[in-house]
Design a protein around this motif. Structure first.
Motif, PDB file in Angstrom:
ATOM      1  N   ASN A 141       0.860  -1.180   0.000  1.00  0.00           N
ATOM      2  CA  ASN A 141       0.000   0.000   0.000  1.00  0.00           C
ATOM      3  C   ASN A 141       0.893   1.226   0.000  1.00  0.00           C
ATOM      4  O   ASN A 141       2.119   1.120   0.085  1.00  0.00           O
ATOM      5  CB  ASN A 141      -0.970   0.006   1.188  1.00  0.00           C
ATOM      6  CG  ASN A 141      -0.248  -0.078   2.520  1.00  0.00           C
ATOM      7  OD1 ASN A 141       0.840   0.456   2.695  1.00  0.00           O
ATOM      8  ND2 ASN A 141      -0.856  -0.765   3.459  1.00  0.00           N
ATOM      9  N   TYR A 142       0.259   2.384  -0.095  1.00  0.00           N
ATOM     10  CA  TYR A 142       1.037   3.595  -0.268  1.00  0.00           C
ATOM     11  C   TYR A 142       0.221   4.785   0.219  1.00  0.00           C
ATOM     12  O   TYR A 142      -0.913   4.978  -0.203  1.00  0.00           O
ATOM     13  CB  TYR A 142       1.371   3.737  -1.761  1.00  0.00           C
ATOM     14  CG  TYR A 142       1.930   5.072  -2.151  1.00  0.00           C
ATOM     15  CD1 TYR A 142       3.195   5.455  -1.723  1.00  0.00           C
ATOM     16  CD2 TYR A 142       1.191   5.956  -2.932  1.00  0.00           C
ATOM     17  CE1 TYR A 142       3.709   6.686  -2.079  1.00  0.00           C
ATOM     18  CE2 TYR A 142       1.706   7.191  -3.296  1.00  0.00           C
ATOM     19  CZ  TYR A 142       2.966   7.548  -2.858  1.00  0.00           C
ATOM     20  OH  TYR A 142       3.463   8.765  -3.195  1.00  0.00           O
ATOM     21  N   LEU A 143       0.771   5.513   1.149  1.00  0.00           N
ATOM     22  CA  LEU A 143       0.110   6.723   1.637  1.00  0.00           C
ATOM     23  C   LEU A 143       0.785   7.937   1.037  1.00  0.00           C
ATOM     24  O   LEU A 143       2.009   7.974   0.929  1.00  0.00           O
ATOM     25  CB  LEU A 143       0.258   6.812   3.155  1.00  0.00           C
ATOM     26  CG  LEU A 143      -0.698   6.053   4.051  1.00  0.00           C
ATOM     27  CD1 LEU A 143      -0.338   6.323   5.500  1.00  0.00           C
ATOM     28  CD2 LEU A 143      -2.128   6.463   3.790  1.00  0.00           C
ATOM     29  N   GLU A 144      -0.022   8.924   0.676  1.00  0.00           N
ATOM     30  CA  GLU A 144       0.565  10.091   0.037  1.00  0.00           C
ATOM     31  C   GLU A 144       1.035  11.131   1.052  1.00  0.00           C
ATOM     32  O   GLU A 144       2.080  11.744   0.879  1.00  0.00           O
ATOM     33  CB  GLU A 144      -0.491  10.714  -0.872  1.00  0.00           C
ATOM     34  CG  GLU A 144       0.072  11.152  -2.202  1.00  0.00           C
ATOM     35  CD  GLU A 144      -1.033  11.489  -3.157  1.00  0.00           C
ATOM     36  OE1 GLU A 144      -1.311  12.679  -3.308  1.00  0.00           O
ATOM     37  OE2 GLU A 144      -1.633  10.558  -3.728  1.00  0.00           O
ATOM     38  N   ARG A 145       0.208  11.361   2.050  1.00  0.00           N
ATOM     39  CA  ARG A 145       0.550  12.341   3.065  1.00  0.00           C
ATOM     40  C   ARG A 145       0.327  11.742   4.426  1.00  0.00           C
ATOM     41  O   ARG A 145      -0.837  11.626   4.834  1.00  0.00           O
ATOM     42  CB  ARG A 145      -0.336  13.598   2.915  1.00  0.00           C
ATOM     43  CG  ARG A 145       0.167  14.586   1.915  1.00  0.00           C
ATOM     44  CD  ARG A 145      -0.598  15.875   2.025  1.00  0.00           C
ATOM     45  NE  ARG A 145      -2.035  15.631   2.125  1.00  0.00           N
ATOM     46  CZ  ARG A 145      -2.909  16.572   2.433  1.00  0.00           C
ATOM     47  NH1 ARG A 145      -2.510  17.779   2.702  1.00  0.00           N
ATOM     48  NH2 ARG A 145      -4.189  16.302   2.479  1.00  0.00           N
ATOM     49  N   PRO A 146       1.281  11.335   5.162  1.00  0.00           N
ATOM     50  CA  PRO A 146       2.701  11.310   4.868  1.00  0.00           C
ATOM     51  C   PRO A 146       3.023  10.278   3.792  1.00  0.00           C
ATOM     52  O   PRO A 146       2.273   9.330   3.598  1.00  0.00           O
ATOM     53  CB  PRO A 146       3.310  10.881   6.200  1.00  0.00           C
ATOM     54  CG  PRO A 146       2.249  10.026   6.815  1.00  0.00           C
ATOM     55  CD  PRO A 146       0.960  10.684   6.438  1.00  0.00           C
ATOM     56  N   CYS A 147       4.141  10.478   3.155  1.00  0.00           N
ATOM     57  CA  CYS A 147       4.523   9.648   2.033  1.00  0.00           C
ATOM     58  C   CYS A 147       5.251   8.388   2.535  1.00  0.00           C
ATOM     59  O   CYS A 147       6.442   8.431   2.835  1.00  0.00           O
ATOM     60  CB  CYS A 147       5.438  10.494   1.155  1.00  0.00           C
ATOM     61  SG  CYS A 147       5.398   9.964  -0.515  1.00  0.00           S
ATOM     62  N   VAL A 148       4.531   7.284   2.657  1.00  0.00           N
ATOM     63  CA  VAL A 148       5.099   6.040   3.186  1.00  0.00           C
ATOM     64  C   VAL A 148       4.470   4.847   2.466  1.00  0.00           C
ATOM     65  O   VAL A 148       3.294   4.885   2.115  1.00  0.00           O
ATOM     66  CB  VAL A 148       4.791   5.853   4.695  1.00  0.00           C
ATOM     67  CG1 VAL A 148       5.648   4.758   5.299  1.00  0.00           C
ATOM     68  CG2 VAL A 148       4.982   7.137   5.471  1.00  0.00           C
ATOM     69  N   ALA A 149       5.265   3.795   2.251  1.00  0.00           N
ATOM     70  CA  ALA A 149       4.755   2.578   1.616  1.00  0.00           C
ATOM     71  C   ALA A 149       4.765   1.420   2.601  1.00  0.00           C
ATOM     72  O   ALA A 149       5.483   1.443   3.599  1.00  0.00           O
ATOM     73  CB  ALA A 149       5.611   2.240   0.399  1.00  0.00           C
ATOM     74  N   ASN A 150       3.961   0.408   2.295  1.00  0.00           N
ATOM     75  CA  ASN A 150       3.960  -0.865   3.028  1.00  0.00           C
ATOM     76  C   ASN A 150       3.604  -0.725   4.513  1.00  0.00           C
ATOM     77  O   ASN A 150       4.233  -1.332   5.377  1.00  0.00           O
ATOM     78  CB  ASN A 150       5.321  -1.565   2.880  1.00  0.00           C
ATOM     79  CG  ASN A 150       5.664  -1.797   1.414  1.00  0.00           C
ATOM     80  OD1 ASN A 150       4.813  -2.211   0.641  1.00  0.00           O
ATOM     81  ND2 ASN A 150       6.892  -1.489   1.043  1.00  0.00           N
ATOM     82  N   VAL A 151       2.601   0.081   4.774  1.00  0.00           N
ATOM     83  CA  VAL A 151       2.220   0.374   6.151  1.00  0.00           C
ATOM     84  C   VAL A 151       1.210  -0.655   6.662  1.00  0.00           C
ATOM     85  O   VAL A 151       0.265  -1.007   5.957  1.00  0.00           O
ATOM     86  CB  VAL A 151       1.585   1.782   6.240  1.00  0.00           C
ATOM     87  CG1 VAL A 151       1.172   2.100   7.662  1.00  0.00           C
ATOM     88  CG2 VAL A 151       2.535   2.826   5.694  1.00  0.00           C
ATOM     89  N   ASP A 152       1.421  -1.169   7.876  1.00  0.00           N
ATOM     90  CA  ASP A 152       0.469  -2.098   8.494  1.00  0.00           C
ATOM     91  C   ASP A 152      -0.563  -1.350   9.329  1.00  0.00           C
ATOM     92  O   ASP A 152      -1.739  -1.661   9.298  1.00  0.00           O
ATOM     93  CB  ASP A 152       1.203  -3.074   9.428  1.00  0.00           C
ATOM     94  CG  ASP A 152       2.195  -3.933   8.685  1.00  0.00           C
ATOM     95  OD1 ASP A 152       1.752  -4.726   7.848  1.00  0.00           O
ATOM     96  OD2 ASP A 152       3.414  -3.793   8.919  1.00  0.00           O
ATOM     97  N   ILE A 153      -0.064  -0.398  10.138  1.00  0.00           N
ATOM     98  CA  ILE A 153      -0.924   0.261  11.120  1.00  0.00           C
ATOM     99  C   ILE A 153      -0.761   1.767  11.023  1.00  0.00           C
ATOM    100  O   ILE A 153       0.353   2.256  10.823  1.00  0.00           O
ATOM    101  CB  ILE A 153      -0.540  -0.188  12.556  1.00  0.00           C
ATOM    102  CG1 ILE A 153      -0.961  -1.646  12.785  1.00  0.00           C
ATOM    103  CG2 ILE A 153      -1.152   0.713  13.626  1.00  0.00           C
ATOM    104  CD1 ILE A 153      -0.507  -2.210  14.114  1.00  0.00           C
ATOM    105  N   ALA A 154      -1.849   2.495  11.145  1.00  0.00           N
ATOM    106  CA  ALA A 154      -1.751   3.941  11.342  1.00  0.00           C
ATOM    107  C   ALA A 154      -2.250   4.234  12.746  1.00  0.00           C
ATOM    108  O   ALA A 154      -3.400   3.941  13.089  1.00  0.00           O
ATOM    109  CB  ALA A 154      -2.565   4.700  10.312  1.00  0.00           C
TER     110      ALA A 154
END
Ligand SMILES: Nc1nc2c(ncn2[C@@H]2O[C@H](COP(=O)(O)OP(=O)(O)OP(=O)(O)O)[C@@H](O)[C@H]2O)c(=O)[nH]1
Ligand SMILES: [Mg+2]
Ligand SMILES: [Zn+2]
Length: 286
Positions: free
Chosen positions: A62-75
């Protein structure tokens, strides 16, 4: 020889890649610019440690734009109860956007120490509500439990500026020594204390501290995804199969709100978000 690692920090064009216990500050290959992909924090990459260059980016989960991070399991959604004041609208918005990105939202409330008795009673109801919806809920002093939950995961810490994101990370690992700011000073300056995105390793967990952001939009989120991010709607059925639970007749969700089976604040936030989705759709068709 090439190595596979993970990008833990990016400052301008310097990508810090961790491989086992080594850190390499690398450049990205020009080809990424041509293909219009930029490596981001959390990316699993193949590097040439001798040339200090990133050769390949693995496909992202997966990929988040803001913040810019990939491969996230948990927010981890740092949600301040005071200074800045609690905003359930913002919390629900974070939950929707995070769920849409196929990341598990975990709620962490901060500044419970600033509440009076009455506010505390109200807070306990809110905590119960979100727990009953199936979300994991922590307080920012549940350090042991938080550490245990985040073990072996990539976690993004998100939430308003001044919510206490960096403070929490410092408590989880005092050696990080991240900059934090008193809320009054932070707001007066009008800028975030944390300015770049970095992945920290804390007892077998990768945690990203991010600059807080105070506004979010629903870019790419359509009605169906919005509805799907409200778990409490799912067991009710409506007359129209594609009901948006707004002005439609015989809406099971609206009836459940009236009967007090669905929390009103959650439903009202849903309606506001639906309005934003409609507005975005209109802009797209212009
Ligand atoms: N009373 C109280 N203050 C807290 C708590 N958590 C954080 N703070 C204070 O809140 C202020 C802001 O904390 P930061 O950790 O800098 O906030 P942040 O979320 O990292 O902010 P940005 O980096 O600007 O996004 C600091 O003065 C902290 O000491 C808490 O649980 N209780
Ligand atoms: Mg910070
Ligand atoms: Zn409906």
């Amino acid at each position: 020889m090439v190595k596979d690692g993970i990008i833990i920090k990016i400052i301008s064009n310097d990508y810090t890649v961790k491989w086992e216990n080594n850190l390499y500050v690398c450049r990205a290959r020009g080809i990424f610019r041509k293909e219009k992909i930029s490596p981001v924090v959390g990316d699993l990459v193949t590097i040439d440690p001798a040339q200090k260059v990133i050769l390949k980016i693995k496909e992202r989960r997966n990929y988040l734009e803001r913040p810019c991070v990939a491969n996230v399991d948990i927010a981890l959604i740092l949600t301040s109860l005071k200074q800045p004041d609690l905003s359930l609208n913002l919390l629900d918005k974070f939950i929707t956007i995070i769920t849409f990105n196929k990341i598990e939202p975990v709620i962490c409330f901060s500044k419970i120490d600033l509440l009076n008795k009455e506010e505390l009673i109200n807070f306990n109801k809110i905590k119960e509500l979100y727990t009953s919806l199936g979300y994991k809920v922590f307080l920012n002093n549940d350090l042991k439990e938080i550490k245990k939950y985040l073990k072996n995961k990539i976690t993004v810490v998100t939430g308003q500026t001044g919510a206490g994101k960096s403070t929490l990370l410092n408590k989880l690992d005092p050696s990080l020594n991240l900059e934090t700011k008193e809320i009054s000073k932070a707001l007066n300056r009008g800028v975030h204390t944390t300015r770049h995105t970095e992945l920290y390793e804390i007892t077998n967990a990768f945690i990203v501290d991010t600059p807080g952001f105070s506004s979010l939009d629903f870019k790419n989120i359509k009605e169906d995804a919005l509805k799907a991010s409200f778990p409490e709607f799912q067991k009710y059925s409506c007359y129209f199969a594609n009901c948006n639970h707004d002005k439609e007749i015989k809406c099971g969700v609206k009836e459940a709100v009236k009967k007090g089976q669905i929390n009103e604040s959650r439903y009202n936030n849903y309606l506001k978000f639906l309005g934003e989705v409609y507005e975005n759709n209109r802009k797209l068709f212009k």
